[in-house]
Scaffold this active site. Structure first.
Site, PDB file in Angstrom:
ATOM      1  N   CYS A 120      21.599  11.135  -3.322  1.00  0.00           N
ATOM      2  CA  CYS A 120      20.494  10.125  -3.638  1.00  0.00           C
ATOM      3  C   CYS A 120      21.293   8.600  -3.871  1.00  0.00           C
ATOM      4  CB  CYS A 120      19.669  10.509  -5.035  1.00  0.00           C
ATOM      5  SG  CYS A 120      19.481  12.304  -4.821  1.00  0.00           S
ATOM      6  N   ALA A 122      21.060   5.175  -2.722  1.00  0.00           N
ATOM      7  CA  ALA A 122      20.901   3.918  -2.738  1.00  0.00           C
ATOM      8  C   ALA A 122      20.630   3.431  -3.984  1.00  0.00           C
ATOM      9  CB  ALA A 122      19.234   3.466  -1.888  1.00  0.00           C
ATOM     10  N   PRO A 123      20.954   2.086  -4.258  1.00  0.00           N
ATOM     11  CA  PRO A 123      21.700   1.216  -3.407  1.00  0.00           C
ATOM     12  C   PRO A 123      23.281   1.170  -3.097  1.00  0.00           C
ATOM     13  CG  PRO A 123      21.427   0.108  -5.555  1.00  0.00           C
ATOM     14  CD  PRO A 123      20.806   1.343  -5.912  1.00  0.00           C
ATOM     15  N   GLY A 124      23.962   2.090  -3.872  1.00  0.00           N
ATOM     16  CA  GLY A 124      25.168   2.421  -3.308  1.00  0.00           C
ATOM     17  C   GLY A 124      26.135   2.268  -4.400  1.00  0.00           C
ATOM     18  N   LYS A 126      27.131   4.680  -6.850  1.00  0.00           N
ATOM     19  CA  LYS A 126      28.185   5.949  -6.611  1.00  0.00           C
ATOM     20  C   LYS A 126      28.930   5.920  -5.302  1.00  0.00           C
ATOM     21  CE  LYS A 126      25.927   7.262 -10.513  1.00  0.00           C
ATOM     22  NZ  LYS A 126      25.120   5.905 -10.634  1.00  0.00           N
ATOM     23  N   ASP A 171      15.746  13.647   4.112  1.00  0.00           N
ATOM     24  CA  ASP A 171      15.233  14.477   2.977  1.00  0.00           C
ATOM     25  C   ASP A 171      16.337  15.396   2.471  1.00  0.00           C
ATOM     26  OD1 ASP A 171      12.120  15.283   1.684  1.00  0.00           O
ATOM     27  OD2 ASP A 171      13.421  16.823   1.797  1.00  0.00           O
ATOM     28  N   CYS A 241      19.850   8.855 -15.478  1.00  0.00           N
ATOM     29  CA  CYS A 241      19.715   7.934 -16.223  1.00  0.00           C
ATOM     30  C   CYS A 241      18.516   7.965 -17.341  1.00  0.00           C
ATOM     31  CB  CYS A 241      19.647   6.427 -15.590  1.00  0.00           C
ATOM     32  SG  CYS A 241      18.579   6.277 -14.533  1.00  0.00           S
TER      33      CYS A 241
END
Ligand code: SAM
Length: 466
Positions: A120, A122-124, A126, A171, A241
């Site tokens: 998962c 986006a936005p990048g 991690k 997916d 989060c």
């Protein structure tokens, strides 16, 4: 915007380790903004890193204690008007999330060649962190299911500049087609977001106990879908989060109840004020980050090893068109160590792939929708290469390519896709640079330049004082 937290949220957090109602409410009312970023170790040496930080902040910066490349800035500068930002010198990232580094170091030998999935992505945040930590011969698959977000992810990874990355738009269930393929999977799951309420109070009205339950069910679905792709002995890092038990400790228990996993503890230093939290059923350790205890937003992370599963099945390779030695020779001048890569011809464009990625690319292509693989060098014409922006932004591009160093004002005009009107003897394709960091291409003509900075990346904001 009101920072009033839902009473049902506060009530649901009572009794959690580390939760203190008064200081938690206080820190949300104060709504202090913390700015942190992570430097790009593949683009900056120590002197350059110092220069970049000094340009961002005249006052002293401080280290994010659990991150090797993370810094807090005393004020938030305008990143848009910092050419170093556009050059991929750093990624602006919330500090708690940088703890993924500690989980990875605790669980994995990073000197090994690894196949890593950021599911998962986006936005990048991690993904750029993972890319900084893995070896050059490792491969990172950064995936995002939502198409426009996958485009942003690809842009951010282009800017980060490394070749050992594939961006996919799939997916989670599509990854079951790669049984036992990954050594490491990071699932930074979509969640109810309560950890971000101090920084983004506009999210508060979207919170409800029902949504927490829905998020928890979705997290289980995502984990179940992707688990077959983790090999035996592979590492799963799960994070959210959210402060809610249903999305954190209860997910740990659900994971341990449904899969053959062992929990991996992550060493903490007391001065970090990160709170260990144990799940009710399996006594599994996760880590909670509270904004009233440390300089970061709300975050939760836990780490596991898969005890049984496929040991990484040999997967059938498909034929791909790689460039002949003669054709690849046309690229030699453009790339710093051309022998380190394979060159794949894809729809008339050349992709530069590290050898390990080249070995796997056809398999990935068969099973996933790839948005970006390696570094796109450009279009190979009869005579010359028409270079792509990805090459300019990459760490691969040869230092022998002609370049022009721009002043701050000129760099900003270039990044707005204007002609900064520079006087230079350089002719033809040239790298536009700011303080020796590459921004993009221009073709230098006798009295002007053709600006090849990508239209979709250009700065749109007016530059004051110009
Ligand atoms: N890891 C990212 C980073 O550090 O920058 C942040 C990821 S965010 C917490 C969660 C991501 O999951 C979002 O990009 C969202 O689009 C994606 N997502 C939403 N629904 C999803 C689903 N059903 N399966 C997989 N990912 C999903």
């Amino acid at each position: 915007m009101s920072n009033t937290l839902p009473s049902e949220l506060i009530h649901s957090l009572e009794g959690l380790p580390g939760f203190n109602r008064e200081s938690f409410m206080r820190v949300h009312t104060a709504a202090d903004k913390i700015t942190s970023l992570r430097l790009n170790p593949h683009k900056l040496n120590a002197a350059k890193a110092e220069q970049v930080l000094a340009a961002l902040s005249p006052n002293a910066v401080s280290r994010v204690p659990w991150s090797s490349q993370g810094y807090y800035l005393p004020q938030r500068p305008s990143f848009t008007f910092d050419p170093f930002f556009h050059a991929g010198a750093y990624y602006v990232q919330e500090a708690s999330s940088m703890f993924v580094e500690q989980a990875l170091r605790a669980a994995v030998d990073l000197s090994q060649d690894l196949r890593v999935l950021d599911l998962c992505a986006a936005p990048g945040g991690k993904s750029t962190l993972l890319q900084s930590l893995i070896s050059e011969d490792s491969v990172l698959v950064a995936n995002e299911v939502i198409k426009p977000r996958a485009a942003v992810l690809a842009d951010n990874l282009t800017k980060w500049g490394s070749a050992n990355v594939v961006v996919t738009n799939n997916d989670p269930r599509d990854f079951s087609r790669l049984p036992g393929y990954f050594d490491v999977m990071v699932i930074d799951a979509p969640c109810s977001g309560s950890g971000l309420f101090r920084r983004e109070p506009e999210l508060i009205p979207e919170w409800s106990p029902e949504n927490v339950v829905l998020c928890s069910q979705r997290q289980q679905r995502i984990l179940a879908d992707v688990m077959p792709a983790l090999k035996e002995g592979g590492i799963l890092i799960y994070s959210t989060c959210s402060f809610s038990r249903e999305e954190d400790e209860q997910i740990m228990d659900w994971l341990l109840g449904h899969f053959e996993l062992e929990n991996i503890p992550v060493p903490l230093q007391e001065s970090w004020h990160i709170v260990p939290a144990f799940s009710a059923e399996h006594n599994s350790a996760g880590y909670r980050f509270y904004p009233d205890l440390l300089a970061g937003e709300g975050f939760f992370i836990a780490c596991f090893r898969k005890k049984t599963g496929e040991a990484g099945r040999k997967l059938k390779e498909q034929k791909n068109t790689f460039l002949s030695a003669k054709e690849a020779g046309k690229l030699a001048n453009w790339i710093a160590y051309p022998e380190k890569y394979d060159y794949l011809l894809h729809q008339e464009e050349v992709l530069v792939l590290p050898k390990n990625l080249a070995k796997d690319i056809s398999l990935l292509q068969q099973q996933l929708y790839i948005r970006k693989a390696g570094v796109k060098a450009g279009q190979l014409g009869q005579k010359e290469l028409i270079p792509d922006h990805q090459l300019a932004a990459s760490t691969l591009v040869s230092a022998n390519i002609p370049g022009v160093n721009l002043s701050l004002q000129e760099a900003l005009l270039y990044l707005r896709k204007e002609d900064p009107g520079i006087a230079t003897d350089v002719k033809g394709w040239a790298l536009m640079r700011y303080e020796d960091m590459n921004l993009g291409w221009a073709k230098m003509l006798p009295n002007r330049m053709n600006n090849y900075y990508p239209k979709e990346l250009r700065i749109l904001k007016e530059i004051s004082g110009m």
